[in-house]
Design an enzyme around this catalytic site. Sequence first.
Site, PDB file in Angstrom:
ATOM      1  N   TYR A   1       0.822  -1.218   0.000  1.00 44.74           N
ATOM      2  CA  TYR A   1       0.000   0.000   0.000  1.00 44.74           C
ATOM      3  C   TYR A   1       0.850   1.260   0.000  1.00 44.74           C
ATOM      4  O   TYR A   1       0.338   2.354   0.109  1.00 44.74           O
ATOM      5  CB  TYR A   1      -0.956  -0.016   1.197  1.00 44.74           C
ATOM      6  CG  TYR A   1      -1.860  -1.207   1.125  1.00 44.74           C
ATOM      7  CD1 TYR A   1      -2.919  -1.227   0.216  1.00 44.74           C
ATOM      8  CD2 TYR A   1      -1.614  -2.330   1.887  1.00 44.74           C
ATOM      9  CE1 TYR A   1      -3.718  -2.340   0.090  1.00 44.74           C
ATOM     10  CE2 TYR A   1      -2.418  -3.449   1.771  1.00 44.74           C
ATOM     11  CZ  TYR A   1      -3.468  -3.452   0.869  1.00 44.74           C
ATOM     12  OH  TYR A   1      -4.252  -4.559   0.745  1.00 44.74           O
TER      13      TYR A   1
ATOM     14  N   PHE B   1      10.452 -11.478  -2.700  1.00 47.37           N
ATOM     15  CA  PHE B   1       9.733 -12.565  -3.386  1.00 47.37           C
ATOM     16  C   PHE B   1      10.310 -13.933  -2.962  1.00 47.37           C
ATOM     17  O   PHE B   1      10.563 -14.802  -3.811  1.00 47.37           O
ATOM     18  CB  PHE B   1       9.791 -12.412  -4.910  1.00 47.37           C
ATOM     19  CG  PHE B   1       8.994 -11.246  -5.456  1.00 47.37           C
ATOM     20  CD1 PHE B   1       8.025 -10.615  -4.687  1.00 47.37           C
ATOM     21  CD2 PHE B   1       9.192 -10.797  -6.752  1.00 47.37           C
ATOM     22  CE1 PHE B   1       7.289  -9.545  -5.192  1.00 47.37           C
ATOM     23  CE2 PHE B   1       8.459  -9.734  -7.274  1.00 47.37           C
ATOM     24  CZ  PHE B   1       7.506  -9.107  -6.499  1.00 47.37           C
ATOM     25  N   PRO B   2      10.500 -14.171  -1.667  1.00 45.92           N
ATOM     26  CA  PRO B   2      11.074 -15.453  -1.228  1.00 45.92           C
ATOM     27  C   PRO B   2      10.172 -16.644  -1.559  1.00 45.92           C
ATOM     28  O   PRO B   2      10.640 -17.776  -1.651  1.00 45.92           O
ATOM     29  CB  PRO B   2      11.210 -15.280   0.296  1.00 45.92           C
ATOM     30  CG  PRO B   2      10.177 -14.251   0.650  1.00 45.92           C
ATOM     31  CD  PRO B   2      10.151 -13.308  -0.515  1.00 45.92           C
ATOM     32  N   LEU B   3       8.854 -16.336  -1.757  1.00 37.49           N
ATOM     33  CA  LEU B   3       7.915 -17.417  -2.099  1.00 37.49           C
ATOM     34  C   LEU B   3       7.478 -17.303  -3.558  1.00 37.49           C
ATOM     35  O   LEU B   3       6.515 -17.925  -3.978  1.00 37.49           O
ATOM     36  CB  LEU B   3       6.691 -17.337  -1.171  1.00 37.49           C
ATOM     37  CG  LEU B   3       7.009 -17.487   0.312  1.00 37.49           C
ATOM     38  CD1 LEU B   3       5.769 -17.259   1.174  1.00 37.49           C
ATOM     39  CD2 LEU B   3       7.587 -18.885   0.582  1.00 37.49           C
ATOM     40  N   GLY B   4       8.176 -16.481  -4.319  1.00 40.10           N
ATOM     41  CA  GLY B   4       7.846 -16.331  -5.739  1.00 40.10           C
ATOM     42  C   GLY B   4       7.033 -15.087  -6.035  1.00 40.10           C
ATOM     43  O   GLY B   4       6.730 -14.807  -7.190  1.00 40.10           O
ATOM     44  N   GLY B   5       6.611 -14.338  -4.999  1.00 40.06           N
ATOM     45  CA  GLY B   5       5.879 -13.087  -5.210  1.00 40.06           C
ATOM     46  C   GLY B   5       4.566 -13.321  -5.935  1.00 40.06           C
ATOM     47  O   GLY B   5       3.739 -14.131  -5.500  1.00 40.06           O
ATOM     48  N   PHE B   6       4.397 -12.644  -7.095  1.00 37.33           N
ATOM     49  CA  PHE B   6       3.122 -12.746  -7.831  1.00 37.33           C
ATOM     50  C   PHE B   6       2.966 -14.095  -8.540  1.00 37.33           C
ATOM     51  O   PHE B   6       1.888 -14.427  -9.006  1.00 37.33           O
ATOM     52  CB  PHE B   6       3.011 -11.602  -8.855  1.00 37.33           C
ATOM     53  CG  PHE B   6       3.069 -10.243  -8.215  1.00 37.33           C
ATOM     54  CD1 PHE B   6       2.082  -9.851  -7.311  1.00 37.33           C
ATOM     55  CD2 PHE B   6       4.108  -9.371  -8.484  1.00 37.33           C
ATOM     56  CE1 PHE B   6       2.130  -8.607  -6.694  1.00 37.33           C
ATOM     57  CE2 PHE B   6       4.167  -8.123  -7.881  1.00 37.33           C
ATOM     58  CZ  PHE B   6       3.177  -7.738  -6.981  1.00 37.33           C
TER      59      PHE B   6
ATOM     60  N   PRO C   1       3.552 -17.567  -7.257  1.00 30.35           N
ATOM     61  CA  PRO C   1       3.985 -18.427  -6.154  1.00 30.35           C
ATOM     62  C   PRO C   1       4.742 -19.667  -6.636  1.00 30.35           C
ATOM     63  O   PRO C   1       4.410 -20.255  -7.669  1.00 30.35           O
ATOM     64  CB  PRO C   1       2.671 -18.812  -5.466  1.00 30.35           C
ATOM     65  CG  PRO C   1       1.725 -17.701  -5.822  1.00 30.35           C
ATOM     66  CD  PRO C   1       2.136 -17.214  -7.180  1.00 30.35           C
ATOM     67  N   LEU C   2       5.770 -20.038  -5.882  1.00 26.42           N
ATOM     68  CA  LEU C   2       6.621 -21.179  -6.254  1.00 26.42           C
ATOM     69  C   LEU C   2       5.786 -22.443  -6.395  1.00 26.42           C
ATOM     70  O   LEU C   2       4.948 -22.744  -5.545  1.00 26.42           O
ATOM     71  CB  LEU C   2       7.662 -21.413  -5.152  1.00 26.42           C
ATOM     72  CG  LEU C   2       8.741 -20.353  -4.980  1.00 26.42           C
ATOM     73  CD1 LEU C   2       9.553 -20.629  -3.723  1.00 26.42           C
ATOM     74  CD2 LEU C   2       9.648 -20.322  -6.217  1.00 26.42           C
TER      75      LEU C   2
HETATM   76  N1  LIG Z   1      12.976  -4.446  -2.780  1.00 27.22           N
HETATM   77  C1  LIG Z   1      12.053  -4.555  -3.688  1.00 27.22           C
HETATM   78  O1  LIG Z   1      12.141  -3.996  -4.775  1.00 27.22           O
HETATM   79  C2  LIG Z   1      10.856  -5.428  -3.401  1.00 27.22           C
HETATM   80  C3  LIG Z   1      10.035  -5.855  -4.452  1.00 27.22           C
HETATM   81  C4  LIG Z   1       8.960  -6.675  -4.149  1.00 27.22           C
HETATM   82  C5  LIG Z   1       8.697  -7.064  -2.847  1.00 27.22           C
HETATM   83  N2  LIG Z   1       9.501  -6.621  -1.851  1.00 27.22           N
HETATM   84  C6  LIG Z   1       9.241  -7.028  -0.441  1.00 27.22           C
HETATM   85  O2  LIG Z   1       9.426  -8.428  -0.315  1.00 27.22           O
HETATM   86  C7  LIG Z   1       8.564  -8.947   0.695  1.00 27.22           C
HETATM   87  C8  LIG Z   1       7.865 -10.177   0.175  1.00 27.22           C
HETATM   88  O3  LIG Z   1       7.226  -9.910  -1.048  1.00 27.22           O
HETATM   89  P1  LIG Z   1       5.834 -10.522  -1.450  1.00 27.22           P
HETATM   90  O4  LIG Z   1       4.954 -10.618  -0.267  1.00 27.22           O
HETATM   91  O5  LIG Z   1       5.355  -9.711  -2.594  1.00 27.22           O
HETATM   92  O6  LIG Z   1       6.256 -11.955  -2.027  1.00 27.22           O
HETATM   93  P2  LIG Z   1       6.381 -13.419  -1.375  1.00 27.22           P
HETATM   94  O7  LIG Z   1       6.661 -13.320   0.088  1.00 27.22           O
HETATM   95  O8  LIG Z   1       7.308 -14.185  -2.238  1.00 27.22           O
HETATM   96  O9  LIG Z   1       4.966 -14.063  -1.662  1.00 27.22           O
HETATM   97  C9  LIG Z   1       3.791 -13.632  -1.072  1.00 27.22           C
HETATM   98  C10 LIG Z   1       2.686 -14.489  -1.701  1.00 27.22           C
HETATM   99  O10 LIG Z   1       2.787 -15.821  -1.196  1.00 27.22           O
HETATM  100  C11 LIG Z   1       1.564 -16.190  -0.599  1.00 27.22           C
HETATM  101  N3  LIG Z   1       1.854 -16.975   0.609  1.00 27.22           N
HETATM  102  C12 LIG Z   1       2.537 -16.577   1.708  1.00 27.22           C
HETATM  103  N4  LIG Z   1       2.622 -17.580   2.609  1.00 27.22           N
HETATM  104  C13 LIG Z   1       1.974 -18.639   2.056  1.00 27.22           C
HETATM  105  C14 LIG Z   1       1.701 -19.968   2.486  1.00 27.22           C
HETATM  106  N5  LIG Z   1       2.133 -20.416   3.678  1.00 27.22           N
HETATM  107  N6  LIG Z   1       0.990 -20.790   1.670  1.00 27.22           N
HETATM  108  C15 LIG Z   1       0.554 -20.348   0.460  1.00 27.22           C
HETATM  109  N7  LIG Z   1       0.770 -19.110  -0.003  1.00 27.22           N
HETATM  110  C16 LIG Z   1       1.477 -18.252   0.785  1.00 27.22           C
HETATM  111  C17 LIG Z   1       0.853 -14.902  -0.248  1.00 27.22           C
HETATM  112  O11 LIG Z   1      -0.543 -15.094  -0.296  1.00 27.22           O
HETATM  113  P3  LIG Z   1      -1.456 -14.908   1.037  1.00 27.22           P
HETATM  114  O12 LIG Z   1      -1.556 -13.444   1.265  1.00 27.22           O
HETATM  115  O13 LIG Z   1      -2.726 -15.572   0.653  1.00 27.22           O
HETATM  116  O14 LIG Z   1      -0.730 -15.618   2.148  1.00 27.22           O
HETATM  117  C18 LIG Z   1       1.321 -13.967  -1.365  1.00 27.22           C
HETATM  118  O15 LIG Z   1       0.509 -14.146  -2.525  1.00 27.22           O
HETATM  119  C19 LIG Z   1       7.626  -7.805   1.083  1.00 27.22           C
HETATM  120  O16 LIG Z   1       8.105  -7.261   2.306  1.00 27.22           O
HETATM  121  C20 LIG Z   1       7.809  -6.790  -0.028  1.00 27.22           C
HETATM  122  O17 LIG Z   1       7.632  -5.454   0.417  1.00 27.22           O
HETATM  123  C21 LIG Z   1      10.588  -5.835  -2.103  1.00 27.22           C
END
Ligand SMILES: NC(=O)c1ccc[n+]([C@@H]2O[C@H](COP(=O)([O-])OP(=O)(O)OC[C@H]3O[C@@H](n4cnc5c(N)ncnc54)[C@H](OP(=O)(O)O)[C@@H]3O)[C@@H](O)[C@H]2O)c1
Length: 240
Positions: free
Chosen positions: A16, A165-170, A172-173
């Site tokens: 947000y 994107f530790p879980l693949g971000g948009f 998902p892995l």
């Molecule tokens: N530095 C940069 O340029 C940058 C760019 C992008 C992101 N980021 C940061 O990176 C961090 C992580 O990014 P992210 O949240 O976009 O990506 P992510 O952690 O890779 O993935 C989040 C996605 O995984 C799903 N998920 C999480 N836990 C799960 C589980 N146990 N089982 C199934 N699905 C699960 C979430 O859905 P649910 O909500 O349904 O759990 C969400 O769709 C954030 O703090 C973000 O601000 C930094």
Amino acid sequence: MAARLGTTHVDTAGAYGPRVTNQLIREALHPYAASLRIVTKVGAVRDQQGGWPPARQPEDLRRAVHENLEDLGLASLDVVDLRLGNAQGPQPGSLAEPFEALVELQQQGLIRHLGVSNATAEQVAEAQTIAPIVCVQNMYNLAHRQDDELIDDLADQGIAYVPFFPLGGFSPLQSTALSVVAARLDATPMSVALAWLLRRSRNILLIPGTSSVAHLRENVVGAGLTLSDEDLAELDKIGR
Ligand SMILES: NC(=O)c1ccc[n+]([C@@H]2O[C@H](COP(=O)([O-])OP(=O)(O)OC[C@H]3O[C@@H](n4cnc5c(N)ncnc54)[C@H](OP(=O)(O)O)[C@@H]3O)[C@@H](O)[C@H]2O)c1
């Protein structure tokens, strides 16, 4: 949010936009625990379309740092990451001008430590010729291992690596090998993906995102999973 090295690390640039995220962090966590390290990212702004256009002119960075201080209710920020590149990933080019602007704010006492995000290995090295950095936040996970060498290099220097994107971000892995290992450990694929990151290197701090308390609990379980050499060998094949 990542807890390792005896501190808790909170990443502030959420979906947000930093101002709303910071207000939520303040509402939830102020007064802040002594062990909490809030890591702020500057260098892009949230636009009406939900994009993150760059805002890396020195005056943009000064404004962003002052807004973070105000919204978080702090006199100085623990760590500020300079966000580089764009939505396609890191882009080559010098970071000297924006990074030096942050060093000036650090010299004024408004920032304690510096980091970079979405950076190439060359930009990480260039930043280190200007001032010490304490962390690098780049895209990295089981399937995207472009920073393998950088992670090892930073670990040798005692610098944290924070995979976004530790879980693949948009996207998902998803992988058969991941599901097979998860079934063997009676765990979810996502918690195994996080356990693999923690096992990958001692300098990795995790910031998985979720909007679900159930997923948050599952993800915390990942930190406690023990992966065998056989599990690791299978998981390592995913990104190779
Ligand atoms: N530095 C940069 O340029 C940058 C760019 C992008 C992101 N980021 C940061 O990176 C961090 C992580 O990014 P992210 O949240 O976009 O990506 P992510 O952690 O890779 O993935 C989040 C996605 O995984 C799903 N998920 C999480 N836990 C799960 C589980 N146990 N089982 C199934 N699905 C699960 C979430 O859905 P649910 O909500 O349904 O759990 C969400 O769709 C954030 O703090 C973000 O601000 C930094």
